[in-house]
Design a protein around this motif. Structure first.
Motif, PDB file in Angstrom:
ATOM      1  N   VAL A  35       0.834  -1.210   0.000  1.00 24.60           N
ATOM      2  CA  VAL A  35       0.000   0.000   0.000  1.00 24.60           C
ATOM      3  C   VAL A  35       0.867   1.257   0.000  1.00 24.60           C
ATOM      4  CG1 VAL A  35      -1.654   1.343   1.377  1.00 24.60           C
ATOM      5  CG2 VAL A  35      -1.999  -1.113   1.048  1.00 24.60           C
ATOM      6  N   ILE A  36       1.817   1.343   0.910  1.00 22.30           N
ATOM      7  CA  ILE A  36       2.633   2.553   1.030  1.00 22.30           C
ATOM      8  C   ILE A  36       3.487   2.774  -0.209  1.00 22.30           C
ATOM      9  CG2 ILE A  36       4.500   3.662   2.338  1.00 22.30           C
ATOM     10  CD1 ILE A  36       1.787   3.639   3.802  1.00 22.30           C
ATOM     11  N   ASN A  37       4.127   1.717  -0.703  1.00 24.65           N
ATOM     12  CA  ASN A  37       4.983   1.883  -1.875  1.00 24.65           C
ATOM     13  C   ASN A  37       4.183   2.172  -3.136  1.00 24.65           C
ATOM     14  OD1 ASN A  37       7.904   1.641  -1.206  1.00 24.65           O
ATOM     15  ND2 ASN A  37       7.101  -0.149  -0.146  1.00 24.65           N
ATOM     16  N   THR A  38       2.981   1.624  -3.242  1.00 22.53           N
ATOM     17  CA  THR A  38       2.107   1.972  -4.369  1.00 22.53           C
ATOM     18  C   THR A  38       1.765   3.450  -4.312  1.00 22.53           C
ATOM     19  OG1 THR A  38       1.193  -0.265  -4.442  1.00 22.53           O
ATOM     20  CG2 THR A  38      -0.105   1.481  -5.475  1.00 22.53           C
ATOM     21  N   ASN A  50      10.185  12.402 -15.363  1.00 20.95           N
ATOM     22  CA  ASN A  50      11.027  11.232 -15.586  1.00 20.95           C
ATOM     23  C   ASN A  50      10.849  10.257 -14.421  1.00 20.95           C
ATOM     24  OD1 ASN A  50      12.915   9.411 -16.396  1.00 20.95           O
ATOM     25  ND2 ASN A  50      14.673  10.775 -16.174  1.00 20.95           N
ATOM     26  N   PHE A  51       9.904   9.337 -14.574  1.00 18.08           N
ATOM     27  CA  PHE A  51       9.572   8.390 -13.508  1.00 18.08           C
ATOM     28  C   PHE A  51      10.672   7.355 -13.293  1.00 18.08           C
ATOM     29  CE2 PHE A  51       7.575   4.288 -12.325  1.00 18.08           C
ATOM     30  CZ  PHE A  51       7.109   4.642 -11.075  1.00 18.08           C
ATOM     31  N   TRP A  52      11.294   6.882 -14.356  1.00 19.71           N
ATOM     32  CA  TRP A  52      12.231   5.761 -14.289  1.00 19.71           C
ATOM     33  C   TRP A  52      13.630   6.201 -13.892  1.00 19.71           C
ATOM     34  CZ3 TRP A  52       9.861   1.459 -13.800  1.00 19.71           C
ATOM     35  CH2 TRP A  52       8.616   1.282 -14.394  1.00 19.71           C
ATOM     36  N   ARG A  53      13.748   6.776 -12.717  1.00 23.34           N
ATOM     37  CA  ARG A  53      15.052   7.122 -12.138  1.00 23.34           C
ATOM     38  C   ARG A  53      15.246   6.261 -10.895  1.00 23.34           C
ATOM     39  NH1 ARG A  53      15.017  13.380 -11.339  1.00 23.34           N
ATOM     40  NH2 ARG A  53      16.864  12.768 -10.183  1.00 23.34           N
ATOM     41  N   PHE A  57      13.130   4.628  -6.516  1.00 16.15           N
ATOM     42  CA  PHE A  57      12.886   3.252  -6.089  1.00 16.15           C
ATOM     43  C   PHE A  57      13.713   2.848  -4.865  1.00 16.15           C
ATOM     44  CE2 PHE A  57      11.871   3.609 -10.545  1.00 16.15           C
ATOM     45  CZ  PHE A  57      10.604   3.056 -10.595  1.00 16.15           C
ATOM     46  N   ILE A  58      14.392   3.805  -4.248  1.00 19.05           N
ATOM     47  CA  ILE A  58      15.223   3.498  -3.082  1.00 19.05           C
ATOM     48  C   ILE A  58      14.384   2.934  -1.938  1.00 19.05           C
ATOM     49  CG2 ILE A  58      16.635   4.512  -1.247  1.00 19.05           C
ATOM     50  CD1 ILE A  58      17.848   6.349  -3.367  1.00 19.05           C
ATOM     51  N   GLY A  64      12.074  -3.466   0.715  1.00 19.08           N
ATOM     52  CA  GLY A  64      11.939  -4.812   0.160  1.00 19.08           C
ATOM     53  C   GLY A  64      12.957  -5.777   0.743  1.00 19.08           C
ATOM     54  N   PHE A  65      14.190  -5.310   0.950  1.00 19.69           N
ATOM     55  CA  PHE A  65      15.198  -6.164   1.595  1.00 19.69           C
ATOM     56  C   PHE A  65      14.783  -6.500   3.024  1.00 19.69           C
ATOM     57  CE2 PHE A  65      18.328  -4.548  -1.602  1.00 19.69           C
ATOM     58  CZ  PHE A  65      18.611  -5.793  -2.157  1.00 19.69           C
ATOM     59  N   GLY A  66      14.284  -5.496   3.734  1.00 24.88           N
ATOM     60  CA  GLY A  66      13.802  -5.751   5.097  1.00 24.88           C
ATOM     61  C   GLY A  66      12.657  -6.746   5.111  1.00 24.88           C
ATOM     62  N   LEU A  67      11.742  -6.602   4.169  1.00 23.43           N
ATOM     63  CA  LEU A  67      10.620  -7.537   4.057  1.00 23.43           C
ATOM     64  C   LEU A  67      11.110  -8.939   3.705  1.00 23.43           C
ATOM     65  CD1 LEU A  67       7.506  -7.773   4.091  1.00 23.43           C
ATOM     66  CD2 LEU A  67       7.571  -7.275   1.647  1.00 23.43           C
TER      67      LEU A  67
END
Length: 105
Positions: A35-38, A50-53, A57-58, A64-67
């Motif tokens: 939810v939060i990342n979306t 320019n979305f694809w930087r 995505f940090i 994601g690593f923590g998850l």
């Protein structure tokens, strides 16, 4: 004998409850992550040219690593130490303690 069976059943229930709580915690963590990342990514997409930087995505990657580590702990997957590492270490230390105790007898 009935008391022993009752204690065994209570211990079994406690272990099952702990396992269910761990699973529930992971699934809540996963849902919040999604939810939060979306929300973050949609906000970035709507307000930048320019979305694809990679900077966008940090949070997704770090969280994601923590998850991933949370999931590996809950589901018993440990790519670094192997499946039975913890159990082997426990047995090793129990044996060492037994040897120490035998020295003093």
């Amino acid at each position: 004998m009935e008391i022993v069976m009752e204690n065994f059943s209570q211990e079994k229930y406690k272990r099952a409850k702990k396992r269910v709580d761990e699973l529930k915690g992971f699934y809540i963590h996963l849902a919040v992550y999604i939810v939060i990342n979306t929300f973050i990514l949609l906000n970035i997409y709507m307000h930048t040219d320019n979305f694809w930087r990679w900077e966008h995505f940090i949070t997704l990657m770090a969280w994601g690593f923590g998850l991933m580590f949370h999931g590996s702990r809950v589901f018993g997957v440990n790519p670094f130490l192997g499946k039975d590492w913890e159990e082997r270490q426990i047995k090793k230390y129990i044996e060492e303690d037994k040897e120490e105790m035998n020295k003093f007898k």
